[in-house]
Design a protein around this motif. Structure first.
Motif, mmCIF file in Angstrom:
data_model
loop_
_atom_site.group_PDB
_atom_site.id
_atom_site.type_symbol
_atom_site.label_atom_id
_atom_site.label_comp_id
_atom_site.label_asym_id
_atom_site.label_seq_id
_atom_site.Cartn_x
_atom_site.Cartn_y
_atom_site.Cartn_z
ATOM 1 N N GLY A 1 0.801 -1.218 0.000
ATOM 2 C CA GLY A 1 0.000 0.000 0.000
ATOM 3 C C GLY A 1 0.826 1.257 0.000
ATOM 4 O O GLY A 1 1.984 1.285 -0.434
ATOM 5 N N SER A 2 0.233 2.328 0.515
ATOM 6 C CA SER A 2 0.851 3.641 0.514
ATOM 7 C C SER A 2 1.945 3.743 1.578
ATOM 8 O O SER A 2 1.793 3.203 2.680
ATOM 9 C CB SER A 2 -0.212 4.709 0.793
ATOM 10 O OG SER A 2 0.380 5.950 1.107
ATOM 11 N N PRO A 3 3.043 4.451 1.277
ATOM 12 C CA PRO A 3 4.085 4.662 2.292
ATOM 13 C C PRO A 3 3.549 5.314 3.566
ATOM 14 O O PRO A 3 4.012 5.023 4.671
ATOM 15 C CB PRO A 3 5.087 5.583 1.591
ATOM 16 C CG PRO A 3 4.889 5.319 0.135
ATOM 17 C CD PRO A 3 3.423 5.037 -0.027
ATOM 18 N N PHE B 1 7.884 0.896 -5.187
ATOM 19 C CA PHE B 1 7.554 1.170 -6.576
ATOM 20 C C PHE B 1 7.347 2.685 -6.726
ATOM 21 O O PHE B 1 7.373 3.416 -5.724
ATOM 22 C CB PHE B 1 6.331 0.364 -6.985
ATOM 23 C CG PHE B 1 6.633 -1.086 -7.281
ATOM 24 C CD1 PHE B 1 6.720 -1.542 -8.590
ATOM 25 C CD2 PHE B 1 6.865 -1.996 -6.251
ATOM 26 C CE1 PHE B 1 7.030 -2.867 -8.876
ATOM 27 C CE2 PHE B 1 7.175 -3.323 -6.515
ATOM 28 C CZ PHE B 1 7.245 -3.758 -7.840
ATOM 29 N N PRO B 2 7.174 3.188 -7.950
ATOM 30 C CA PRO B 2 7.122 4.647 -8.151
ATOM 31 C C PRO B 2 6.176 5.363 -7.191
ATOM 32 O O PRO B 2 5.056 4.904 -6.924
ATOM 33 C CB PRO B 2 6.648 4.763 -9.600
ATOM 34 C CG PRO B 2 7.239 3.551 -10.265
ATOM 35 C CD PRO B 2 7.113 2.462 -9.233
ATOM 36 N N ILE B 3 6.664 6.510 -6.661
ATOM 37 C CA ILE B 3 5.891 7.337 -5.737
ATOM 38 C C ILE B 3 6.059 8.799 -6.127
ATOM 39 O O ILE B 3 7.017 9.174 -6.810
ATOM 40 C CB ILE B 3 6.325 7.145 -4.265
ATOM 41 C CG1 ILE B 3 7.824 7.410 -4.112
ATOM 42 C CG2 ILE B 3 5.960 5.765 -3.756
ATOM 43 C CD1 ILE B 3 8.316 7.422 -2.676
ATOM 44 N N SER B 4 5.157 9.629 -5.667
ATOM 45 C CA SER B 4 5.258 11.068 -5.933
ATOM 46 C C SER B 4 6.134 11.735 -4.878
ATOM 47 O O SER B 4 6.445 11.151 -3.835
ATOM 48 C CB SER B 4 3.856 11.697 -5.935
ATOM 49 O OG SER B 4 3.251 11.537 -4.658
ATOM 50 N N ASP B 5 6.485 12.983 -5.121
ATOM 51 C CA ASP B 5 7.373 13.719 -4.223
ATOM 52 C C ASP B 5 6.770 13.923 -2.839
ATOM 53 O O ASP B 5 7.505 14.159 -1.874
ATOM 54 C CB ASP B 5 7.730 15.077 -4.830
ATOM 55 C CG ASP B 5 8.679 14.959 -6.013
ATOM 56 O OD1 ASP B 5 9.146 13.830 -6.278
ATOM 57 O OD2 ASP B 5 8.948 15.979 -6.673
ATOM 58 N N GLU C 1 8.326 11.843 -0.040
ATOM 59 C CA GLU C 1 9.774 11.843 0.162
ATOM 60 C C GLU C 1 10.138 11.832 1.647
ATOM 61 O O GLU C 1 11.029 11.095 2.083
ATOM 62 C CB GLU C 1 10.425 13.045 -0.519
ATOM 63 C CG GLU C 1 11.944 13.011 -0.414
ATOM 64 C CD GLU C 1 12.614 14.021 -1.315
ATOM 65 O OE1 GLU C 1 13.731 13.751 -1.783
ATOM 66 O OE2 GLU C 1 12.014 15.092 -1.571
ATOM 67 N N MET C 2 9.460 12.642 2.468
ATOM 68 C CA MET C 2 9.793 12.700 3.889
ATOM 69 C C MET C 2 9.409 11.404 4.609
ATOM 70 O O MET C 2 10.080 10.982 5.552
ATOM 71 C CB MET C 2 9.102 13.895 4.533
ATOM 72 C CG MET C 2 9.685 15.234 4.108
ATOM 73 S SD MET C 2 11.466 15.381 4.498
ATOM 74 C CE MET C 2 12.213 15.020 2.902
ATOM 75 N N THR C 3 8.336 10.771 4.157
ATOM 76 C CA THR C 3 7.950 9.479 4.735
ATOM 77 C C THR C 3 9.031 8.445 4.481
ATOM 78 O O THR C 3 9.429 7.699 5.382
ATOM 79 C CB THR C 3 6.613 8.981 4.131
ATOM 80 O OG1 THR C 3 5.608 9.966 4.354
ATOM 81 C CG2 THR C 3 6.195 7.664 4.763
ATOM 82 N N PRO D 1 13.996 12.735 -5.303
ATOM 83 C CA PRO D 1 15.465 12.688 -5.371
ATOM 84 C C PRO D 1 16.100 11.798 -4.303
ATOM 85 O O PRO D 1 17.047 11.064 -4.596
ATOM 86 C CB PRO D 1 15.866 14.156 -5.192
ATOM 87 C CG PRO D 1 14.706 14.921 -5.712
ATOM 88 C CD PRO D 1 13.485 14.118 -5.355
ATOM 89 N N LEU D 2 15.601 11.872 -3.076
ATOM 90 C CA LEU D 2 16.201 11.110 -1.982
ATOM 91 C C LEU D 2 16.160 9.610 -2.248
ATOM 92 O O LEU D 2 17.083 8.872 -1.895
ATOM 93 C CB LEU D 2 15.470 11.418 -0.670
ATOM 94 C CG LEU D 2 16.134 10.932 0.613
ATOM 95 C CD1 LEU D 2 17.423 11.699 0.863
ATOM 96 C CD2 LEU D 2 15.187 11.103 1.796
ATOM 97 N N VAL D 3 15.091 9.141 -2.886
ATOM 98 C CA VAL D 3 14.925 7.708 -3.160
ATOM 99 C C VAL D 3 15.610 7.322 -4.464
ATOM 100 O O VAL D 3 16.195 6.233 -4.574
ATOM 101 C CB VAL D 3 13.431 7.329 -3.209
ATOM 102 C CG1 VAL D 3 13.255 5.828 -3.482
ATOM 103 C CG2 VAL D 3 12.741 7.707 -1.902
ATOM 104 N N SER D 4 15.573 8.199 -5.444
ATOM 105 C CA SER D 4 16.151 7.867 -6.759
ATOM 106 C C SER D 4 17.658 7.670 -6.699
ATOM 107 O O SER D 4 18.241 7.028 -7.570
ATOM 108 C CB SER D 4 15.802 8.950 -7.782
ATOM 109 O OG SER D 4 16.439 10.168 -7.460
ATOM 110 N N ARG D 5 18.310 8.227 -5.655
ATOM 111 C CA ARG D 5 19.757 8.059 -5.530
ATOM 112 C C ARG D 5 20.156 6.659 -5.049
ATOM 113 O O ARG D 5 21.316 6.262 -5.147
ATOM 114 C CB ARG D 5 20.322 9.105 -4.551
ATOM 115 C CG ARG D 5 20.322 10.513 -5.082
ATOM 116 C CD ARG D 5 21.279 11.393 -4.293
ATOM 117 N NE ARG D 5 20.851 11.569 -2.905
ATOM 118 C CZ ARG D 5 20.151 12.600 -2.461
ATOM 119 N NH1 ARG D 5 19.798 13.560 -3.317
ATOM 120 N NH2 ARG D 5 19.828 12.713 -1.199
ATOM 121 N N LEU D 6 19.198 5.921 -4.502
ATOM 122 C CA LEU D 6 19.481 4.577 -4.010
ATOM 123 C C LEU D 6 19.693 3.625 -5.179
ATOM 124 O O LEU D 6 19.205 3.844 -6.289
ATOM 125 C CB LEU D 6 18.337 4.076 -3.125
ATOM 126 C CG LEU D 6 18.011 4.897 -1.879
ATOM 127 C CD1 LEU D 6 16.795 4.305 -1.168
ATOM 128 C CD2 LEU D 6 19.201 4.940 -0.939
#
Length: 383
Positions: A47-49, A65-69, A72-74, A101-106
């Motif tokens: 489900g949702s983060p 899986f893909p999420i919106s900005d 990001e803080m979650t 950005p924070l997740v895409s760097r992983l």
């Protein structure tokens, strides 16, 4: 009352329904090999983060899986707690456009090109649910509990644990004490059979003391009538009664099952705790050099950013690193060299030291072995 799951997994974000189903099927298959049932011993949230409640005392790992900005803080909160997050994009080149950005760097994976088997395997590895990662040290007095020790050795081995038993695992010609302490340092749990004279033996007393010093969780199987030594206050205890034995020395099937279940529960909590301790030591050392950690992902790896702009892929290793540990750290296409960080105290076997010194000499350009206490020092001049 339903027992709390030993391990916690999650699939977050906009995952295709077909992907979720394939991953669930793979999880069920792989977990059955360990004797686990998905949604029982191992929970799975989909489900949702924002709705995922990660428990701090369990081995936890996340596929995102893909999420919106807006999330990001979650995700940052999960990453700051040391929970491995594996981004799963449609294609790897889409990581920057499908994640904040924070997740895409992983270091991520791609649903369109990576098979469900590979993605599931990566998730299980991050949750320490692969058979090669499951180790127990069995401590006992030969004169008092050999038959029970052999029963537990067989039962835990059947659950795909690597069980250390001194009569089975030290080969002729090996240095007994060095191998003993090396295997102890490599264990997730010390299971000690607390018989009347357990603490009267120098060896069992030292096994207990060094496991406690190393921070290895202690599981006490207490024989009937044995009064707890004051030193066992931090141990988890299973009290055995006369009815748990037959023939004076054999444990009943129910007693063996209860002990094995307690090993599993303690091991699941201990891996999370030990990983956090290692991560804390790593963070403190890195912070002294004004560096920072950017998140945890595949193979529990993380990225350390140094003040001079260098980004180093770091692989924390619980227990004793091996040449396989070094090799696995090179598989994720990070810029070389990557680092394998470990807690070195107590790991003193001379044969292991000679082997690791020899191999690290030849692979220094690709991967290096670093103590958690001095990694900040080494990272300051990483090239």
């Amino acid at each position: 009352m339903k027992q709390q799951a030993f391990y916690q997994l999650a699939i977050l974000g906009n995952a295709p329904e077909s992907a979720v189903q394939e991953i669930e099927n793979e999880l069920s298959l792989r977990l059955s090999e360990l004797g686990f049932t998905l949604h029982e011993e191992v929970s799975l949230f989909v489900g949702s983060p924002a709705e995922f409640n990660a428990l701090g005392d369990r081995c936890t790992a996340v596929l995102c899986f893909p999420i919106s900005d807006e999330f990001e803080m979650t995700m940052a909160s999960l990453m700051n707690r040391g929970i491995p997050v594996i981004p799963v994009a449609s294609y790897k080149e889409n990581l920057p456009s499908e994640f904040p950005p924070l997740v895409s760097r992983l270091n991520g994976m791609a649903w369109k090109t990576d098979k469900a088997t590979a993605i599931t395997y990566a998730l299980l590895e991050c949750a320490s649910l692969l058979p090669r990662n499951r180790r127990v040290f069995l401590s006992y007095r030969r004169s008092e509990s050999t038959e029970a020790a052999l029963q537990l050795y067989a039962a835990l081995s059947a659950r795909l644990y690597d069980v250390f038993l001194d009569t089975h695992d030290i080969h002729p010609g090996q240095h007994f004490q060095q191998v003993l302490w090396q295997r102890l340092c490599d264990s997730d749990v010390l299971l000690f059979l607390d018989t009347p004279n357990y603490f009267s033996s120098r060896w069992t007393d030292m096994e207990f003391t060094r496991a406690e010093w190393r921070g290895i969780p202690l599981l006490r199987a207490a024989w009937p009538g044995v009064i707890a030594n004051p030193r066992v206050g931090l141990a988890t205890t299973i009290g055995l009664s006369e009815s748990d034995f037959f023939g004076n020395s054999h444990l009943s099937d129910e007693a063996v099952l209860n002990i094995c279940n307690e090993v599993e529960d303690l091991r699941a909590r201990s891996v999370a705790e030990r990983y956090q301790r290692l991560l804390s030591t790593l963070k403190d050392s890195v912070a002294k050099g004004r560096g920072k950690i950017e998140g945890v992902t595949l193979r529990r790896s993380l990225i350390v950013a140094t003040p001079n702009g260098t980004r180093i892929a770091v692989y924390p290793a619980l227990g004793v690193p091996t040449s396989h540990t070094l090799h696995n750290a090179t598989l994720d296409n990070h810029p070389s060299p990557v680092a394998v960080v470990y807690e070195e105290a107590g790991i003193d076997e001379q044969e292991w030291k000679a082997h690791m010194e020899w191999i690290t000499h030849y692979v220094r350009g690709a991967v290096r072995l670093v103590s958690s206490h001095r990694c900040g020092w080494d990272f300051a001049d990483w090239s």
